[in-house]
Design a protein around this motif. Structure first.
Motif, PDB file in Angstrom:
ATOM      1  N   ALA A  77      21.546  52.860  43.151  1.00  0.00           N
ATOM      2  CA  ALA A  77      20.686  54.037  43.237  1.00  0.00           C
ATOM      3  C   ALA A  77      19.810  54.048  44.478  1.00  0.00           C
ATOM      4  O   ALA A  77      19.019  54.973  44.668  1.00  0.00           O
ATOM      5  N   ARG A  98      19.274  59.808  40.685  1.00  0.00           N
ATOM      6  CA  ARG A  98      20.540  59.161  40.332  1.00  0.00           C
ATOM      7  C   ARG A  98      20.445  58.354  39.043  1.00  0.00           C
ATOM      8  O   ARG A  98      21.409  58.276  38.293  1.00  0.00           O
ATOM      9  N   ASP A 112      17.214  60.701  34.914  1.00  0.00           N
ATOM     10  CA  ASP A 112      18.626  60.558  35.266  1.00  0.00           C
ATOM     11  C   ASP A 112      19.322  61.924  35.206  1.00  0.00           C
ATOM     12  O   ASP A 112      19.151  62.675  34.241  1.00  0.00           O
ATOM     13  N   TRP A 113      20.089  62.233  36.244  1.00  0.00           N
ATOM     14  CA  TRP A 113      20.719  63.552  36.344  1.00  0.00           C
ATOM     15  C   TRP A 113      21.636  63.865  35.164  1.00  0.00           C
ATOM     16  O   TRP A 113      21.915  65.023  34.856  1.00  0.00           O
ATOM     17  N   ASP A 183      28.696  62.555  46.818  1.00  0.00           N
ATOM     18  CA  ASP A 183      28.519  63.361  45.624  1.00  0.00           C
ATOM     19  C   ASP A 183      27.701  64.604  45.944  1.00  0.00           C
ATOM     20  O   ASP A 183      26.922  64.632  46.893  1.00  0.00           O
ATOM     21  N   HIS A 220      31.923  63.754  38.658  1.00  0.00           N
ATOM     22  CA  HIS A 220      30.621  63.825  37.993  1.00  0.00           C
ATOM     23  C   HIS A 220      30.802  63.824  36.478  1.00  0.00           C
ATOM     24  O   HIS A 220      29.957  63.292  35.745  1.00  0.00           O
ATOM     25  N   SER A 257      27.827  55.862  43.838  1.00  0.00           N
ATOM     26  CA  SER A 257      26.607  56.547  44.258  1.00  0.00           C
ATOM     27  C   SER A 257      25.961  57.291  43.102  1.00  0.00           C
ATOM     28  O   SER A 257      24.785  57.626  43.154  1.00  0.00           O
ATOM     29  N   LEU A 258      26.720  57.537  42.044  1.00  0.00           N
ATOM     30  CA  LEU A 258      26.167  58.167  40.849  1.00  0.00           C
ATOM     31  C   LEU A 258      25.719  57.144  39.819  1.00  0.00           C
ATOM     32  O   LEU A 258      25.356  57.492  38.704  1.00  0.00           O
TER      33      LEU A 258
END
Length: 789
Positions: A77, A98, A112-113, A183, A220, A257-258
């Motif tokens: 993150a 992230r 967190d997304w 992303d 995603h 990256s996520l």
């Protein structure tokens, strides 16, 4: 000189960026503390083991494992930790990032997304505000806020808020691409977010034209599923399948990256361990290899006698010669294949028993028992048993059991098993085969014709035989992408080899010939006198143990996943769908497709294979528990400018009349360059176009050329075209570019691409839609110049 208004706007923006920078700094400071806590937890886990109990070791392993996962997620993150902010109608402010970050008092600093509390960041619109007054997108470079954009969703509630800029989503799309896909988590539109958060209990089918963000949405969704359903999908695994190795490399950074790196990324050419595709088959050859008919062809190929198989089995017992001829052997082979449900290799033990049974039957037919030294003893024993039975005695039962192990059929089988003629025959007639050996054998035209039967026309069978004879003859076979699916099909038919013999060495194993087991074919370890004590057994006991034959096999090594993502699914052949189906018998699926790009003329055949793959086992369908399906269509083209989209739409109209392209939403004012150049000057013109684009864009440039044809467009030509160009310039054929995107693209010889195969226009349509900012097309055909201008 800038206007006062512009200057005032810049000052307000700077002030807002400073505010957000302080928040980002606080989040990173807390992230550093959380990392230190994770490292301390790892150390504490190791300290648990000092207690010296078995329970303490379990506690240590659990604590260290969980702490290591946490540390890994925190490290992932670091780049772009915070990217969004929501200001709600009740005065609440939420920062989106992230991963989730909490204060020491467990108050949320960053949400967190993937969490439900972040959904409004993607789904809120002026028509459906979901309580959001302002949505702010933060652009960071490293840990520094470099820009921000606001969307004002409720003007009536924004009196106390400062609104900066507009068009956050479109601004993010104009940024240059890096060599690997990043992303777009901060800029997911509502229609995309609906796909990401679709229910996890079935199949999600996503349709969309090039540039609609299908791939990013699918990735995603993987991160979302692993976050919300960690126990379910984390333990069973997630597989992401792309069309080629370049594509999987391109997307490799997205999931980490996520905050997720547990998913497995594979190309269609890398799904089978030990082999890898290196070439794309010519379209007509790919059509034949990928067709559903190949399933029946390969079944016959596996059932055919292997190359070099002997035509006769000849053994001797008690002076009697016993033979099995080719006709009998073929009948036995057919029967064995019908019964080899566990795989052909696994049936090898049953093969030995079947041959012994047939040899004994033939031995009896030729009068063998009359010459059997044990037959007379058996007769005398029967006479004594009759006399004793009349008097009610059964004293000879134990003696009969002992004699039976040394006489009659048992003696026959024990003798035959030890004959070199039998062991050599078994190894040659039913060898433990590999998928590549079977596929290589189909390079023989006669064998290929037998396997083809009525499922393949003879010209197609001959074409396959010729192709495999050339590609697979060397030590390093050249495999195409469709070959990988065929190897997987053969592997499923052959099955794993039998389990190793229980005997500990060749010396003890009555099934062994030298240092190799007769029935299984595996290498046996040499005896080790220092290995420890062994059970003391008699020869008769070892023979009896060896006589017990079953079809137990090693557990199938092919992994099965809990969720499978298939990108560019429209190009998968029926055989490739079968390959994926074996890896997801109980999986849920996310399937990303664009029917307009399909490589298959017979879409119904490919669609039927897809349905079979994603429906799961037939028994489940019979019970009426079909998985639910959720279908979505992405309609907005975020990749291409309106100017580039116009060119791709013209090609689409030729490729698929009446098809509706996705709607492009941003214009650049830069028209694509369409140049007419002589064919012999095409390479020089391409390099000149690249030099121009290097000055115009900061990101990647793709030079897309026709498929290799052995004439002008060869691997050597590609290398010459790429020589001396910077790393950010890639020279690819049009199929290698599938799924990729570039800031600028140069398309060479569109007329050649269109003519190279029946689906050439569709391939060209994909190629011209790769660029995000600038497009140059070089053609030697005036008709194409007029069409694209």
């Amino acid at each position: 000189m800038s206007s006062p208004v512009a200057g005032r706007s810049a000052t307000v923006k700077d002030a807002e960026m400073a505010v957000e920078q302080r928040r980002v700094d606080s989040a990173y400071a807390r992230l550093a503390e959380m990392r230190a806590e994770a490292q301390e937890m790892i150390k504490e886990g190791y300290r648990q083991a000092l207690a010296g109990t078995k329970g303490s070791l379990v506690d240590r392993d659990a604590m260290v494992y969980q702490a290591a996962l946490r540390a890994q997620a925190l490290d992932a993150a670091d780049d772009g930790l915070v990217f969004g902010r929501l200001d709600l109608a009740g005065g609440e402010t939420r920062y989106i990032g992230r991963i989730g970050v909490r204060t020491r008092e467990q108050e949320p600093m960053v949400i967190d997304w993937r969490a439900p509390a972040a959904e409004a960041f993607y789904r809120a619109t002026p028509e459906d505000r979901r309580g959001v007054v302002r949505r702010r997108v933060l652009h960071t470079r490293g840990r520094t806020v470099v820009d921000l954009e606001d969307d004002l969703l409720d003007p009536s509630a924004a009196d106390s808020l400062t609104i900066v800029g507009d068009g956050a989503f479109l601004a993010s799309l104009a940024r240059t691409r890096e060599g690997t896909m990043r992303d777009i988590v901060a800029t997911i539109q509502r229609e995309q977010d609906e796909v990401i958060r679709a229910p996890a209990d079935g199949t999600v089918l996503v349709r969309g034209a090039p540039g609609t963000g299908k791939t990013a949405v699918a990735l995603h969704r993987v991160a979302y599923l692993l976050f919300r359903h960690r126990r379910r999908f984390g333990s069973r695994g997630v597989l992401v399948v792309g069309p080629n190795r370049r594509f999987t490399s391109y997307i490799a950074r997205v999931l980490p990256s996520l905050g997720e790196d547990s998913a497995v990324l594979r190309s269609l050419g890398d799904l089978v361990p030990g082999v890898s595709a290196t070439v794309h088959d010519p379209p007509e050859l790919a059509r034949i290899k990928g067709s559903q008919a190949m399933a029946a062809v390969l079944r016959r190929a596996v059932a055919d006698h292997p190359p070099g198989a002997p035509d006769e089995l000849r053994v001797v017992h008690a002076g009697v010669v016993v033979r099995l001829d080719r006709k009998t052997l073929d009948r036995l082979r057919t029967r064995l294949h019908r019964r080899s449900a566990g795989g052909v290799n696994a049936a090898r033990r049953r093969v030995a028993e079947t041959l012994l049974e047939e040899l004994w039957r033939r031995y009896v037919e030729v009068g063998g028992p009359d010459h059997d030294p044990g037959a007379q003893m058996q007769g005398e024993l029967a006479l004594w048993e009759g006399l004793l039975a009349e008097s009610g005695l059964e004293a000879l039962d134990g003696r009969r059991s002992t004699v039976r192990t040394r006489t009659g059929r048992e003696a026959f089988e024990a003798n035959v098993r030890q004959q070199r003629a039998f062991t050599d025959f078994l190894s040659a007639w039913w060898p433990i085969r590999t998928p590549l050996e079977v596929l290589r054998s189909l390079g023989d035209r006669d064998r290929m014709r037998r396997a083809a039967g009525r499922d393949l026309p003879r010209p197609d069978a001959d074409r396959l035989a010729a192709a495999w004879a050339e590609a697979l003859s060397g030590e390093r076979p050249v495999l195409g992408y469709q070959d990988i699916a065929l190897l997987d099909e053969i592997d499923a038919l052959l099955g794993p080899p039998p389990r190793p013999s229980r005997a500990s060495s060749a010396e003890e194993d009555p099934y062994a010939a030298g240092a190799r087991a007769v029935l299984t074919g595996e290498e046996l370890a040499e005896g080790d006198e220092e290995a420890g004590l062994r059970e003391v057994t008699s020869v008769i006991e070892r023979l009896e143990r060896a006589r017990r034959v079953d079809d137990e096999t090693e557990e199938d090594a092919r992994p099965e996943y809990g969720h499978i993502v298939v990108d560019e699914a429209q190009d998968l052949s029926p055989m490739q769908w079968r390959m994926l189906g074996r890896r997801g018998r109980q999986a849920t699926w996310t399937i990303v497709t664009d029917p307009a790009q399909s490589a298959w003329e017979d879409l119904e055949e490919a669609r039927a294979a897809m349905e079979a793959a994603i429906s799961g086992p037939s028994s489940r369908r019979r019970r009426g528990r079909a998985r639910p399906r959720y279908e979505y269509e992405l309609t907005t083209n975020y990749r291409n400018t309106t100017e580039i989209a116009e060119v791709s739409a013209r090609v689409l109209e030729l490729a698929l009349p009446g098809a509706r392209p996705a709607r492009a939403v941003r214009g650049s004012g830069v028209r694509p360059v369409i140049r007419l150049v002589p064919e012999e000057a095409m390479h020089a013109a391409a390099r000149e176009a690249v030099r121009t684009l290097l000055e115009q864009v900061e990101g990647t440039i793709g030079v897309l050329v026709p498929l290799p044809d052995g004439e002008r467009w060869t691997a050597r030509d590609h290398a010459a075209l790429a020589a001396g160009l910077p790393e950010r310039v890639q020279v690819l054929d049009v199929l290698e570019a599938k799924g990729l995107e570039f800031d600028a693209a140069v398309i060479c010889a569109p007329e050649t691409v269109a003519d190279q195969s029946p689906r050439g226009l569709r391939i060209l349509y994909v190629a011209v839609s790769r660029a995000t900012q600038r497009l140059t097309v070089l053609t030697a055909d005036p008709a194409w110049e007029r069409l694209l201008t």
